[in-house]
Scaffold this motif. Sequence first.
Motif, mmCIF file in Angstrom:
data_model
loop_
_atom_site.group_PDB
_atom_site.id
_atom_site.type_symbol
_atom_site.label_atom_id
_atom_site.label_comp_id
_atom_site.label_asym_id
_atom_site.label_seq_id
_atom_site.Cartn_x
_atom_site.Cartn_y
_atom_site.Cartn_z
ATOM 1 N N VAL A 61 -13.199 115.249 62.560
ATOM 2 C CA VAL A 61 -11.819 114.490 62.625
ATOM 3 C C VAL A 61 -10.697 115.697 62.062
ATOM 4 C CG1 VAL A 61 -12.675 112.227 62.625
ATOM 5 C CG2 VAL A 61 -11.873 113.400 60.345
ATOM 6 N N ILE A 62 -9.395 115.338 62.833
ATOM 7 C CA ILE A 62 -8.387 116.158 62.213
ATOM 8 C C ILE A 62 -7.839 115.499 61.043
ATOM 9 C CG2 ILE A 62 -6.336 117.266 62.867
ATOM 10 C CD1 ILE A 62 -7.166 117.658 65.714
ATOM 11 N N LEU A 63 -7.724 116.226 59.951
ATOM 12 C CA LEU A 63 -7.244 115.788 58.793
ATOM 13 C C LEU A 63 -5.723 116.187 58.836
ATOM 14 C CD1 LEU A 63 -10.114 116.390 56.598
ATOM 15 C CD2 LEU A 63 -9.598 114.437 57.675
ATOM 16 N N ALA A 64 -5.423 117.179 59.101
ATOM 17 C CA ALA A 64 -3.909 117.661 59.152
ATOM 18 C C ALA A 64 -3.713 118.858 60.241
ATOM 19 C CB ALA A 64 -3.797 118.338 57.673
ATOM 20 N N LYS A 65 -2.506 118.742 60.515
ATOM 21 C CA LYS A 65 -1.920 119.823 61.472
ATOM 22 C C LYS A 65 -0.558 120.222 61.172
ATOM 23 C CE LYS A 65 -1.182 119.946 66.527
ATOM 24 N NZ LYS A 65 -1.024 119.230 67.726
ATOM 25 N N ALA A 66 -0.400 121.493 61.181
ATOM 26 C CA ALA A 66 0.895 122.022 61.009
ATOM 27 C C ALA A 66 1.324 123.150 61.709
ATOM 28 C CB ALA A 66 0.915 122.634 59.292
ATOM 29 N N HIS A 67 2.681 123.330 61.954
ATOM 30 C CA HIS A 67 3.238 124.253 62.761
ATOM 31 C C HIS A 67 3.752 125.350 62.003
ATOM 32 C CE1 HIS A 67 2.392 122.414 66.663
ATOM 33 N NE2 HIS A 67 3.031 121.179 66.061
ATOM 34 N N SER A 68 3.832 126.537 62.340
ATOM 35 C CA SER A 68 4.585 127.815 61.614
ATOM 36 C C SER A 68 5.102 128.812 62.467
ATOM 37 C CB SER A 68 3.484 128.292 60.727
ATOM 38 O OG SER A 68 3.929 129.506 59.910
ATOM 39 N N ASP A 69 6.249 129.443 62.108
ATOM 40 C CA ASP A 69 6.883 130.291 62.810
ATOM 41 C C ASP A 69 6.603 131.750 62.228
ATOM 42 O OD1 ASP A 69 8.598 128.346 64.027
ATOM 43 O OD2 ASP A 69 10.027 128.508 62.529
ATOM 44 N N ALA A 70 5.626 131.703 61.472
ATOM 45 C CA ALA A 70 5.261 133.112 61.036
ATOM 46 C C ALA A 70 3.961 133.395 61.765
ATOM 47 C CB ALA A 70 4.714 132.749 59.451
ATOM 48 N N ASP A 71 3.805 134.740 62.036
ATOM 49 C CA ASP A 71 2.645 135.348 62.720
ATOM 50 C C ASP A 71 1.285 135.075 61.545
ATOM 51 O OD1 ASP A 71 1.400 136.897 64.414
ATOM 52 O OD2 ASP A 71 1.202 138.341 63.118
ATOM 53 N N VAL A 72 0.182 134.591 62.159
ATOM 54 C CA VAL A 72 -1.142 134.604 61.372
ATOM 55 C C VAL A 72 -1.951 135.589 62.239
ATOM 56 C CG1 VAL A 72 -2.840 133.016 60.709
ATOM 57 C CG2 VAL A 72 -0.484 132.245 60.842
ATOM 58 N N ARG A 109 1.418 133.801 53.520
ATOM 59 C CA ARG A 109 1.668 132.320 53.226
ATOM 60 C C ARG A 109 0.363 131.775 52.452
ATOM 61 N NH1 ARG A 109 6.433 131.106 55.779
ATOM 62 N NH2 ARG A 109 6.051 128.948 55.052
ATOM 63 N N LEU A 110 0.867 130.915 51.511
ATOM 64 C CA LEU A 110 -0.271 130.101 50.700
ATOM 65 C C LEU A 110 0.154 128.763 51.315
ATOM 66 C CD1 LEU A 110 0.331 131.440 47.104
ATOM 67 C CD2 LEU A 110 -1.487 132.086 48.731
ATOM 68 N N TRP A 111 -1.073 127.996 51.549
ATOM 69 C CA TRP A 111 -1.228 126.707 52.132
ATOM 70 C C TRP A 111 -1.764 125.721 51.141
ATOM 71 C CZ3 TRP A 111 0.685 125.919 57.186
ATOM 72 C CH2 TRP A 111 0.962 127.098 57.908
ATOM 73 N N ARG A 112 -1.638 124.545 51.416
ATOM 74 C CA ARG A 112 -2.006 123.641 50.346
ATOM 75 C C ARG A 112 -2.259 122.218 51.186
ATOM 76 N NH1 ARG A 112 -1.913 123.177 44.618
ATOM 77 N NH2 ARG A 112 -3.440 121.275 44.151
ATOM 78 N N LEU A 113 -3.457 121.756 51.080
ATOM 79 C CA LEU A 113 -3.870 120.410 51.699
ATOM 80 C C LEU A 113 -3.638 119.326 50.709
ATOM 81 C CD1 LEU A 113 -4.608 118.806 54.303
ATOM 82 C CD2 LEU A 113 -7.144 119.131 53.533
ATOM 83 N N ARG A 114 -2.750 118.260 50.918
ATOM 84 C CA ARG A 114 -2.682 117.344 49.736
ATOM 85 C C ARG A 114 -2.141 116.038 50.622
ATOM 86 N NH1 ARG A 114 1.229 118.497 44.869
ATOM 87 N NH2 ARG A 114 -0.751 119.798 44.334
ATOM 88 N N GLY A 115 -2.532 115.058 50.185
ATOM 89 C CA GLY A 115 -2.285 113.492 50.913
ATOM 90 C C GLY A 115 -2.187 113.641 52.285
ATOM 91 N N GLY A 116 -3.244 114.302 52.888
ATOM 92 C CA GLY A 116 -3.354 114.280 54.378
ATOM 93 C C GLY A 116 -2.286 115.043 55.128
ATOM 94 N N ALA A 117 -1.266 115.873 54.226
ATOM 95 C CA ALA A 117 -0.622 116.876 55.140
ATOM 96 C C ALA A 117 -0.668 118.344 54.437
ATOM 97 C CB ALA A 117 0.902 116.496 54.283
ATOM 98 N N LEU A 118 -0.540 119.278 55.488
ATOM 99 C CA LEU A 118 -0.667 120.666 55.366
ATOM 100 C C LEU A 118 0.450 121.174 55.123
ATOM 101 C CD1 LEU A 118 -2.763 122.815 54.896
ATOM 102 C CD2 LEU A 118 -2.640 123.152 57.194
ATOM 103 N N ARG A 119 1.022 121.947 53.845
ATOM 104 C CA ARG A 119 2.262 122.666 53.789
ATOM 105 C C ARG A 119 2.022 123.990 53.231
ATOM 106 N NH1 ARG A 119 2.596 117.389 51.709
ATOM 107 N NH2 ARG A 119 4.010 116.081 52.564
ATOM 108 N N SER A 120 2.817 124.730 53.518
ATOM 109 C CA SER A 120 2.830 126.302 53.028
ATOM 110 C C SER A 120 4.078 126.668 52.677
ATOM 111 C CB SER A 120 2.666 127.100 54.535
ATOM 112 O OG SER A 120 3.825 126.962 55.242
#
Length: 1661
Positions: A501-512, A534-545
């Motif tokens: 199941v997809i827990l989190a999804k995030a968009h980024s303008d940075a090249d990966v 970039r450093l990413w963190r999964l917390r509370g069902g959200a993915l932030r960088s």
Amino acid sequence: MSPCPPVWQQPFLNVFRHFKVDEWKRSTKEGDVAAVTDKTLKCTVYRVRGAVSASNYIQLPKTSTQSLGLTGRYLYVLFRPLPAKHFVIHLDVSTEDSQVIRVSFSNLFKEFKSTATWLQFPFICEAGTPREGVAFPGARWTCLQLDLHDILLVYLRRCYSHLKGVRLCASMLVRSLYTSDLCFDPAVTVAEARRSKLPVTPIPREMAFPVPKGESWHDRYVHIRFPSGSSHVPSELVQKSGFPPEAGGPVGQRTSPQPRVPGAPRRGGRGCWPQAGRSRALVLQSRWAASMPRPLPEVSVSCERSEVSCVAGPSGCIQEPLAWVEATDEHAAGDGLHVSARQPTVEPVAPEDTSFLPDPILRLKGVIGFGGHSTKWVRGPVDPGRAAVVYPCHAVVVVLHVETREQRLFLGHTDKVSALALDGSSSLLASAQARPHSMLRLWDFQTGSCLALFRSPVHTISSLSFSNNGELLCGVGKDRHGRTTVLVWGMAQLGRGGEAVILAKAHSDADVQAFQIAFFDEARMASCGRGSVRLWRLRGGALRSCAVDLGEHHTLEFTDLAFGPAQDGYTLYVCSRSGHILEVDHQRMAVRRARRLLPLQTPRDPLAQKRTFSSGPGIAINSLSVSRSACAVGSEDGYLRLWPLDFSSVLLEAEHEGPVSSVRVSPGGLRVLSTTSSGHLGFLDVPSQEYRLLVRSHTAPVLALATERSRGQLATVSQDRTVRVWDLATLQQLYDFTSPEEAPRAVTFHPTQPTFFCGFSSGAVRSFSLEAAEVLVEHRWPGGLWVVTGRARRSGSACCRGVHPAQLTACPLVLAANVVCQEACPSSSILAVSEDSRLLAFVGPSKYTVSVVDTASLDELLRVNVNALDLAGSCLDSAVALCFGPSPPSHLLVSTSSNMIAVLDARSGHVVRELSCGHAAACASLALSADGRFLLTAAERAVRLWDCATQAGLSCQVYIGHSEPVRAVAFTPDQQQLLSVGDAIFLWDILVPREGWSPGRQVLRCPVASPQGFSLPPAGDEWLRLKAVVGYNGNGRTNLVWSPDTGFFAYTCGCLVVVEDLHSGAQQHWLGHPEEISTLALSHDAQVPAFCGAPATRIRLWDVPRGSCRQLLSHHDTAVQALAFSLDDRLLITLGDCGDGTLALWSTATCELLSSTRLPEPVHSMAFSPWHTGELACVGQGILTLQLLWGQAGDVSLQAHREPVPEELGGCELSSLCYGAAPLLYCGSNEGQVCVWDTRAGCCFLAWEADDGEIGVLLCSGTWLVSGSNTRRLRLWAVGAVPELRRRGSGARSSSVFLERELTLDGAVVSAVFHDSMDMGVVGTTAGTLWYVSWAEGTSTRLISGHRSKVNEVAFSPDESHCATCSDDGSVRVWCVASTELLIQFQVLSQSCLCLAWSPQSCGRPEEQHVAAGYSDGTLRVFSIPRSAVELKMCLHTAALTALAFSADGQTIVSGDKDGLVAVSHLRTGMTFRVLSDHRGAPICTLQSTRKECGDFGAEGTDLWLAASGDQRVSVWASDWLRDHCELVDWLSFPAPSLAEVPSCLPPSLAAFCPWDPALLVCAGLGVYPEVAFYSLRQKQVVEKIPLPFFAVSMSLSPGAHLVAIGFSERMVRLLDCASGAVQDFAGHDDSVQLCRFAPSAQLLFTAAHSEILVWEVTGH
């Protein structure tokens, strides 16, 4: 009384308490109304009783001039009907325009009635009681939930304002009334919802019914919601719907589980009921009936008048064309809770025709290749003891054991693998393929099994990373807008049968460019790319960088990263294309230290200077990997370097032949994996400081191959300009020749010397010595490309301008110029040398001719015009590939551009045979085995192996795995393996033992039409998945089994076995029988069922837990009519029919035949004794008792004893039997008597008349006996006194046997199974129906229902919520698509319904959904679906109607008949305003209409429609019916096939507009050959032809993907992908597939074979 403020009514309002009913000041009572204490609820309730309901009631408010003013949407009535009494509930509801509507519910009402101010709903308490509608004695407390908003909106189109008044009339017990805007679930309390986190609104404690501990709410109470499930549908949707919807979404969707009795058989997934508006009846079912689907509404239509009448069902209840409201139960799963069980793995079982065994006959043994999409993905534990690496080879995932070089192949991807990930314990592997949207597969790394397959919401996934514990999987890709997207999937449920199941999804303008999850914290991730870390963190069902502050390094292009240890925790290492390596503090998000890899300053500098970090131009670093003590770096200069973590000096380095694309340090740090962009994979062993190369590969597609016999070598040439020689045993590279100036194109080995020849694009042919690794001789022709081949005496080479057979001398022996076609495909397949080396064949001088010359003189012996091979073709046919067959006879195989293979006599040129190669594209390469048994063909990405040894016809198997077109195929010299090359080199094992090869030569003699022309797709890659089967095989006998102890429930439908596990609710479909299954039996432990199909003689033993066929048994010459297991399940007895007359005894442990006896007389039934394992009985003209005698050597003999039929029974025969209490044996006769035998005394002591017809079913348990006969009666007898009567002997009388119950069903009883208590069971009839029978309630409820005769058409509603089918039995049935539940049936007697059409959505009034049906008497009837009534009957034709179509606006009907007339009529008036006779004389097979502006085709009109007739003609018309305009656009005529090819009858003419290109017509069944033709209306010609193995009898085009479904008389369905040319064939039908129809969404495919309907889910597109 003024309305109450809404705040008083939130969240709910107790009406009785608020208006103080106990004081009777604001309410009133009349008659016998009293407050009593209820023992069930343990509280005070109000009892309302009396003979006249209108005189005994409770009314709120006190007078009719007052108003309750309750605005809550839902009204909850907590009441219980009094036994054997009637009750009435009146509700006065006010609308927004101040109109008062009375809504009444009562079991007094017989039918729904409505006026502008009154709605009357019949409330059916119980079906089948002596007094219809009254409450049964065991009536339970009921929570009646009424959606007042939807009731007014659906039935009167008015908007609800408030509840004005309520009157509760006798006879009932009522606890209270409640109103609320919330939809409560009465079975769930607040505590349960909090504890289980259920997504429902729990019932408030005040409203809840008490449930004792350990019991279920649904066992004690009933919940009824009306309209069903209405709480989830917005009012806007209800207004727009063509049907009054059930409250939950689309019409027919269930919103709450269906009740069921634990242990009772149920139809899983069939919990959909007709919606409100179609039936205005509330149903309250008993505890017994609640577990089964309700009786189905059936509309009877007479031929003289079109009124709708109600008919009584088999149980005596009134069946109306109305909707039913469901009672909920937590034990059954609705659509929202449905669990789809994984299909069991089916072991390969030998097919009926043993000429092509085994199936599959090929197994992929190994591959030579690496990468494909990228060469950086390599994973795996490489430490000693766990030495295995996993890497992609295009579409295959390879696991290579480092020490043994053995490969394990993970197959399933259909495109190149773009990313791999392996979890920390090496137990879970993830792989993604490149084609958008990316398909991901999750594998069990140890077993290689695929655990899950799912589609990613992003396009090509470029990176995958597992958390160390395998709980999370991260993927990076691009969405459809080109934005970088990061996805996080949860794997927690994967091992417990769940999905990712997809827990989190995030968009980024940075090249990966790289992404990785931290091994020490699964919530932390890091990514790098161009100018970004970039450093990413999964917390509370959200993915932030958050971006790392790079400072002066912000312009670098970062390529890879890795987490590693540090003194104060962990450090992130990042490398760049400029040679920088950054150490990043992930806590402070800042660069801690930066270093740079520089080249040597001068050639004489010591090596240490190369390993210092300072300023200057750096060496591009592509990858790095970190262990506990070292960091490995792979760079663009081809070096792998191992550094300490302080980067003070290099520890080890290894130079590669190309840039290093990735490195990976093993967990123990002892080995370092590395890959290069030049296709190399190897590892550096740190302790021994040795580098070991594991894999070499081509870096571009392979063009040609050649094999060598004595040394077991393989030579390949590739677009990467290399020629490589491989060892076939180890798949390791031996030699590598590079030609940077010119591209090699073809290769062949010298037959005796260690030399091979290679042809180049420049026109050169060079011979290479394998011993000296050098060029020996070069022949150059200035014309260009060379194609080389060789045989035993010479090697031959063909140039674009000439052919040169040459020896190892420096000069050609003979020259022939300008003979090979310059336009021919540059492939080695255009040149072939015969086995005796006397003949040379090539494509030339033009691509339309094939020439055969003498190899010694190059004198032309034969020239064949390829176009002459296909006289009916509309395009010029060219030769594509050539191959000589074994000699003698000397046959030349020619593959043509029309997808045919012509077998020619190589000396005369006569056509010996023409074969359809089965590919969507031309066959690019051919190869014949040395003995001529197997033909190998390749086209596009598929390889086919054909069995040429079959006498009946050509059979083949299709194999996929290549991600690019296959360029060449060949057999290995030992003929035990074959090779296919394209994107990679595939080595296949032929699973035929060496002794299985015929020593003699086989002549290729294969007729086109044969059932062996199909091949099933490999497991896991099917485009179709069988979702549901509609129907039951009423032609069989004893073809229904149920084990109440284990819940195993199975029945047959055609050649399928439908299995349902009652404990889990999972359903399975077991395939394998080639014919209709006649009978089945279940072992006593419910683990081994045995099935047999008639007229087939094979018996299949199945393994229940795995759902796979365990063994095939074959002994009988004709059909098997009965099967039985012994009491200890050690023995299986099989009985042949009258034509066979044998009784066979088998061992279930060894599946060996123990004994066989030919019976002296016909036997109709048999059974094992439940008291003695070695005794069984058979009945026919008498009773035959057989005793098993075991010999000392283990042999078994049967000792028979026969007793004749008693004289008092007359001259009848015994037709059925069953054992009762010891020592009783009950036997039924063909004249309706039941006789009882004393097996000890060997005599009959009792007989009675049990029925008027043949008794085919007898079942006995305890004191009860069930009999079923061909008179449609099912009877329950009390036989408890029979053991006592046995003691009286012949003087016993049948008066002590009592008939307790009797039910009349819809057909002769052929199969039955009951619980040991005999209170409930399932019964099958010849009408194709399964009934659930409850003797306790005396009811029969339909479980499974299907058509009795051939299904002719299926049509879908525009929203795909419903579909309609018609049949030769004269019925039109409307089904719920989601659950395949029968909703409505229209029946016309003595007529066949031959065609059907559903009105389109673009109709002027969308709510008026219509179904038009054409009948065999020429009449056309139009049915209104919302009203379940016949709306119009038209007598348009004098002959049978064969085709129907609605115009695009739904106002006009086009009909075609058997005589070829086409009539155009108005829907509303029934007037026919145009008749077209252009097709007169041949039946109309197809009519189709579509909305299309016809200006592109030189015509005027808004509709484009076509008609196809049985004389091979198709007409296309443009019309504008509003202006009465119709003109011919095009007329197609095709030659008919000869009767020799189609001996029975001509195939139907099938034509349809192409959904993905409206200018194309797709035709099948037209022309001399079996093919699908694509005709362009613009170009006025056939633009493409796709050959078929047989003539099509049905066809359907997918509205979504470019798929065509084709049904054949050979009982197969073919799915053709017009985009790729791939095909897949599917079995499962027991008759000709006369119908194929895609659903409007293209997600479902309906197919029909005679009366059975199969519903397939389209999964591959």
